[in-house]
Structure formats: structure tokens, C-alpha cells
Enzyme design. Structure first.
Site, PDB file in Angstrom:
ATOM      1  N   LYS A 118      24.628 -27.799  40.696  1.00 49.59           N
ATOM      2  CA  LYS A 118      25.347 -26.953  41.656  1.00 49.59           C
ATOM      3  C   LYS A 118      24.593 -25.658  41.914  1.00 49.59           C
ATOM      4  CE  LYS A 118      29.931 -28.821  41.395  1.00 49.59           C
ATOM      5  NZ  LYS A 118      30.966 -29.044  40.423  1.00 49.59           N
ATOM      6  N   LYS A 202      25.353 -39.744  43.492  1.00 54.28           N
ATOM      7  CA  LYS A 202      26.779 -39.954  43.208  1.00 54.28           C
ATOM      8  C   LYS A 202      27.631 -39.762  44.469  1.00 54.28           C
ATOM      9  CE  LYS A 202      29.271 -36.655  41.382  1.00 54.28           C
ATOM     10  NZ  LYS A 202      30.035 -35.676  40.608  1.00 54.28           N
ATOM     11  N   LYS A 205      33.025 -35.427  46.095  1.00 54.51           N
ATOM     12  CA  LYS A 205      34.004 -34.735  46.924  1.00 54.51           C
ATOM     13  C   LYS A 205      33.368 -33.697  47.832  1.00 54.51           C
ATOM     14  CE  LYS A 205      37.195 -34.309  43.282  1.00 54.51           C
ATOM     15  NZ  LYS A 205      37.458 -33.366  42.234  1.00 54.51           N
TER      16      LYS A 205
END
Ligand code: TYM
Length: 334
Positions: A118, A202, A205
Site C-alpha cells: 500500500k 489479487k 476491493k
């Protein structure tokens, strides 16, 4: 004859209501919770405090929270078997989170892959939100408050459960036995569902592209996403994650949603091309979503949500309060 008392092992897990829930969350997490609800004493929560690690509008967080609890119920989590609650309703999470964060160190938090991923997307180091660095301390508290034996998660969260183990062991040796040391439980298949547009990444969201299926999105859009999923060279429908990541991902999805072993699906699609296979996967996904969305609507109209969360918070608080007060005594706050 004396009655035998069997105590069930305890499990806990949660999902954070950032963005919309994906098929990855269902296959890697919710589906596991359901399969364990009879065998284990389960606690499943909405990790709403975790949703604050990155900026989010209050209105959006409220809606996501309502959708998440509705999805838990619509998928089949039974509030008579599982303690279903909202993390922020049990203030002990935040309090123990504070203590666990203070028992962690910069080195171990910097090694967390989620943090590295992130933060690497933010070019200005100075503006990396502190929350994405320290949230594993809160996650450790979520687990340790309940003396959980097991924590069912997808592969991406396994490292945080391992850190939780380290923090529990450190605390126990510093202050004497206090926490049970939990173990992560990762499903054999489906613990990492991949993006439909890039099956090496992956499904997530935060990725708002055609690679992600959102459980509550328009089913026609979902169908299109599956039909345009990136596939691999060749034309055989075979489970081979290394050489055929796209097809293997679709097989995993179809196998989970239709409760059919992958080997059986391979046989069924022997000799047919990718097009027919994708259409069959899309049919299964659309069926699943149509059913789920109808149940979610029903649940939201029925007004049961508040009652379920209220009762869940009461039960969870009872356990959390005892553990936190023990911790406060051990560290000298009482
Ligand atoms: P979160 O909200 O990102 O994800 C919730 C669960 O879904 C799994 N998951 C996936 N599984 C398979 N394939 C995917 N593509 C996929 N994407 C997500 C995750 O592994 C996870 O199990 N910090 C946690 C929430 C949390 C928690 C906890 C979990 C807070 N406290 C205590 C367990 C115990 C999180 O952000 O998960």
C-alpha cells in the site's frame, strides 16, 4: 452415565468495510466462516475501525457496514450459532489495540507485505497514512481479546496473524501467561482469488476495474467481466496455476460456487473451448449473485440488522471486557 462436556475450539475473523465486498472476500473468507460455524464457536465481526486506515466518507462507511452485515446473514451465517458484531461497538478492541501497538516495533511492522504494497503506491513518503502502518496492532487485539484458537483468513492476511502470534508470545513472556496463541487457517483452494484482468494479481476491493467482481454489483456487468477475463495460451480447461493462471482462477471460482471438485469440472469441459467454459462460469456466478442480492434486499427490508448487531455486541463485550481487565492488571493500569 456422566454427561460428557465438549468444549468447541474458538475461531474469530473479520472483514473491513472499505469499498464493496468482492468475490475474493466471499471465497477466501465468508465461505470459510460458514463451513466452520457448526464445528467451532465463532466470532465474526465487521472491522469498521480498520476501515478508517484510509480516508473514507462517513456515508460510504455506513452503507458498506450495512451491506457487509447483510451479506454475512444472506450468505448463511446464523446469528444463533455465530456471534456477529461490529468492532466499534466493543470499545475494548481500540483499547487493547493501543497496548498491542505499543508492544510492537518498527521493524516488524515495516516487514508487513500489506503495508509495503500500500505504501509503495504513494509517491510522497511523508504522506503515507500512519494507519496503514500500525493497524496490525489493532488486528492482533481483535484476535487476542477472544482467546481464539484459529483465525480463518485469505492468504494476504496470514502474515498479520503470524505477527499476532509473535505479539502474544512476547506479551506472555513479559507479563506472564495472558493470551492464547492463535493459528491462521487458510483454505486449501480459493485462499487467493486473482484479478480477472490480471490473474497474477489479487482480486481486491480497492481495484475498481474489470478484474474485480463486486457481490452487489449489476449481474450483467459481472457477466461481462467474466466473459472478458484474461485467459491463457492453449485451449484446454486444466487446473495449472503456474502455466494457466487465468483458467485456474476461473476453475477455483466455479468450483467453490457450485461445490463441485475441480477435477470434475476439468472432465466436464474436456474438449470444449474457453468460450463455453467462461459462459458456464458466468452462469454460476450470476446465479449465485442473483440469489445473494435477493436475500440482501430481504434482510435490509426486514429490520433485523440492528437487533443482530446489538445482541452480538453484548456477547462479544462480555468476553472482551474480562480479557482487557486482565491485561490492564498485568501491565499496571489497574
Ligand atoms: P480484508 O477486509 O482486506 O479482507 C477480508 C478477508 O477476505 C480475504 N480476501 C481474499 N481471499 C481470497 N482472495 C482474495 N482476492 C481476497 N481478498 C481478500 C482476506 O484475506 C480476509 O480474510 N485486516 C483484515 C480484517 C481484519 C481481521 C481481523 C481479519 C481485521 N481484524 C482479525 C481476521 C482477524 C483485512 O483488512 O481483511
Amino acid at each position: 452415565m456422566a454427561e460428557e462436556i465438549i468444549t468447541k475450539k474458538r475461531m474469530i475473523s473479520g472483514i473491513k468495510p472499505t469499498g464493496k465486498l468482492t468475490l475474493g472476500n466471499y471465497i477466501g473468507a465468508v465461505n470459510q466462516f460458514i463451513s466452520y460455524q457448526d464445528e467451532y464457536e465463532m466470532y465474526v465481526f465487521i472491522a469498521d475501525l480498520h476501515a478508517l486506515t484510509l480516508p473514507i466518507e462517513a456515508k460510504e462507511l455506513r452503507q458498506n457496514t450495512k451491506d457487509l452485515i447483510s451479506i454475512y446473514l444472506a450468505c448463511g451465517l446464523d446469528p444463533n450459532k455465530v456471534v456477529l458484531f461490529k468492532q466499534s461497538d466493543v470499545h475494548e478492541h481500540a483499547e487493547l489495540g493501543y497496548i498491542m501497538t505499543f508492544n510492537s516495533n518498527m521493524g516488524e511492522l515495516s516487514r508487513m507485505t500489506q503495508y509495503k504494497d500500500k505504501s509503495s503506491k504513494i509517491s510522497d513518503r511523508q504522506s503515507i497514512p500512519t494507519g496503514i502502518f500500525i493497524y496490525p496492532g489493532l488486528m492482533a487485539a481483535d484476535i487476542l481479546l477472544y482467546d481464539a484458537d484459529y483465525v480463518p483468513v485469505g492468504v494476504d492476511q496470514k502474515q498479520h496473524v503470524e505477527l499476532t502470534r509473535d505479539l502474544a508470545i512476547r506479551f506472555n513472556s513479559r507479563y506472564s501467561e495472558t493470551f492464547k496463541v492463535p493459528e491462521p487457517v487458510v483454505a486449501k483452494r480459493g485462499s487467493k482469488v486473482y484479478s480477472l484482468s490480471d490473474p497474477t494479481k489479487k482480486m481486491s476491493k480497492s481495484e475498481s476495474d474489470k478484474g474485480t467482481i463486486y457481490l452487489l454489483e449489476d449481474v450483467n456487468i459481472a457477466r461481462k467481466k467474466i466473459m472478458s477475463a484474461v485467459t491463457d495460451l492453449g485451449h484446454e480447461v486444466k487446473f495449472d496455476p503456474e502455466n494457466k493462471p487465468g483458467i485456474s482462477n476461473l476453475l477455483t471460482i466455479m468450483s467453490t460456487l457450485s461445490s463441485t471438485p475441480i477435477e470434475e469440472l476439468e472432465k466436464r469441459f474436456e474438449g470444449s473451448g474457453y468460450g463455453d467454459f467462461k459462459k458456464a462460469v458466468a452462469d454460476v456466478v450470476v446465479d449465485f449473485m442473483t440469489n445473494l442480492q435477493a436475500k440482501v434486499k430481504e434482510i435490509q427490508a426486514s429490520g433485523v440488522i440492528d437487533k443482530v448487531l446489538e445482541e452480538g455486541a453484548l456477547k462479544a463485550s462480555y468476553v472482551a471486557r474480562k480479557k482487557l481487565s486482565k491485561v490492564y492488571r498485568k501491565v499496571g493500569l489497574r
